[in-house]
Each structure stands twice: as structure tokens, then as C-alpha cells.
Design a protein around this motif. Structure first.
Motif: not given
Length: 297
Positions: A107-121, A281-290
């Protein structure tokens, strides 16, 4: 008012003025004054206290529900306006049960590829704690079981059916079998998750259905600790196949399906249900559905 509500949420969570003040990075007198100001503004007593915090009053419990809603909506508004100005950026706080940790990078790798300015913990914890963290606005989303125990009011995206396998060193009893039963596994020297983990409660349930009770020789809340002990050849464990494979010890361990029953349990991403969701969170849910559509082995 928003700052005072955030202080009140922290106090309700910590149930201790000094601990809540330290969590917020303010002094205890500042926190106490803010709570009293909030009580004056609302015209009700929120906290039962003598020399220290005792409990929330009934009015305090009700205000806590409103505070979580108002603070959550305020954060959503701020994040949406920031996204409108600068694009998607910010920080996502994830919590995951141990058996889902191997899934997190998908989830985190493709998400951050699309949105490089987002960080995770990412933190590892129990399923019950994930729900508490969501309720207290301490995380944005969690990876957990979607069945077996109540989730409350959340939005969920099913990701994967967790199936259980015997994980044992090559050459150990049952390691050469195509499948084993729960009753057969019960006779091994086992290392399992701790009792506070839902994974363990599920495993205990399947052993009970097979008519056996199990006392593991070792318990841990860490999958890597369990697998490390399996590699010694002295212990066996029970894990989903994708978890065991993720550590890269394919030639040293046997992964044998457990049958009777061949049980599966759905895990997925959960977030507190609200409309609208924050852009993150909306973008994260979208990535999870993918990810769910692509399938997970």
C-alpha cells in the motif's frame, strides 16, 4: 475552542493531567486552566477531580463525543485546504496487526510513488488497540481483521483472506506433509502470538473446535521473534503463508496448510467513518481498493 477540545481529548485518553500535559507538550497548569475554561464556556462540569483526575462526568462523556467529531472535521477541513493549495502532502499514521505487516509496503510504496510529499509512520499493535487509536484520532487508518470481533463505525476495504499454515523447520515432524490437521499440530512444541492478539484468539478457537487445548512453549507479539524460534528447529508456529514467506527463509522452513477446518479470515484496511474523509485517508482507501482488485498471495 478547538485547542481546548484537543486538550480535553488528550486528558480523556490519558486519564491523568500530568501525562496528558506531557503528551501535548504543555504544562499541567496550562492544561488544567484550559479544561476549566472549556467547562465555563459550556456551563457544565466535564471532569470529576479531587487532587487528581478521577473520571469524566456524564456531560464530559457526551462532550468527548462532540470533541472527537469537531476536531476530526476541523483537521479534515485544514487538510483539504492544504491539498487544494499544494497538492496532496502530509503524514499518514498507520497501525497494523502483526500478521498484516508484510502487506503494508504493497500500500505505502505505490501510494508514495503517486504522492511523494506524503510520509508514513507504521506501528504494530493489537486489533482492539487499533480501534481505540482510531476513536481517539491517534491514527488515520489501520490494518486488521474485519470479522470475528466488532469493529464499530468504520469504513473498511477487504484486502486478503488469511489462511493458516503450520510453519516448521524442514526435517521436523509433519514438515513433509501436504496438509495437517489442527489436532495433529496441537501435539507439536509451539510458539504462538500472545493472548491479547486476535490472531491467537482465532487460533485458540480452531483448536477448541478440533477438541484440543494448547499451551504454547513460547509466546510473542512479534512475528519475526516467532519465526526466529522456528528456525532453531525446536519450535513450530502457525502463520499465514504470506507472512512466513515475507522473511525469505523458504528453503529452511516448511509451510504446510492446516485443515479440518481449512479456515480463512478476512483482513483489510479500516478508517473512522466520516463524510468527507480527509484527502489523505480518501487517497489511502483508494490505494487499498486497487490492491484488493489486484489480489494478494
Amino acid at each position: 475552542m478547538i485547542d481546548k477540545l484537543e486538550y480535553f481529548i488528550a486528558l480523556a485518553r490519558e486519564k491523568h493531567f500530568a501525562h496528558a500535559a506531557a503528551e501535548l507538550g504543555i504544562s499541567q497548569p496550562t492544561l488544567s486552566a484550559a479544561i476549566r475554561q472549556l467547562e465555563d464556556q459550556l456551563g457544565v462540569i466535564l471532569v470529576n477531580r479531587g487532587s487528581r483526575f478521577q473520571s469524566l462526568t456524564p456531560e464530559g462523556q457526551r462532550v468527548l463525543e462532540w470533541a472527537r467529531r469537531i476536531v476530526g472535521d476541523t483537521r479534515t477541513m485544514r487538510e483539504e485546504m492544504r491539498a487544494a493549495r499544494k497538492g496532496l502532502s502530509g503524514h499518514i499514521r498507520l497501525a497494523a496487526i502483526p500478521t498484516t505487516l508484510a502487506m503494508v509496503p504493497r500500500i505505502t510504496a505505490p501510494f508514495q510513488e503517486k504522492h511523494p510529499d506524503v510520509t508514513f509512520s507504521v506501528t504494530s499493535t493489537t486489533s482492539l488497540q487499533i480501534l481505540s487509536l482510531l476513536e481517539n484520532l491517534e491514527i488515520d487508518a489501520g490494518l486488521t481483521y474485519l470479522e470475528n470481533e466488532p469493529l464499530g463505525r468504520v469504513t473498511s476495504v477487504p484486502l486478503h483472506a488469511e489462511r493458516y499454515h503450520l510453519i516448521t523447520a524442514v526435517g521436523n515432524p509433519l514438515s513433509d506433509r501436504e496438509s495437517v490437521t489442527w489436532k495433529e499440530v496441537a501435539g507439536l512444541s509451539l510458539c504462538l502470538m500472545t493472548a491479547d492478539m486476535q490472531n491467537r484468539r482465532i487460533i485458540n478457537q480452531h483448536f477448541q473446535e478440533a477438541g484440543v487445548n494448547v499451551r504454547p512453549r513460547l509466546e510473542s507479539n512479534s512475528m519475526i521473534v516467532l519465526l526466529s524460534h522456528v528456525l532453531t528447529g525446536r519450535w513450530s508456529s502457525i502463520m499465514p503463508r504470506n507472512v512466513a514467506r515475507s522473511f525469505g527463509f523458504h528453503r529452511e522452513i516448511a509451510i504446510v496448510p492446516i485443515t479440518e477446518p481449512a479456515a480463512h479470515h478476512i483482513v483489510g484496511l479500516v478508517a473512522t467513518h466520516r463524510e468527507p474523509f480527509t484527502p489523505l485517508v480518501s487517497a489511502l482507501l483508494h490505494q487499498a481498493r486497487i490492491l484488493a482488485e489486484s489480489g494478494i498471495d
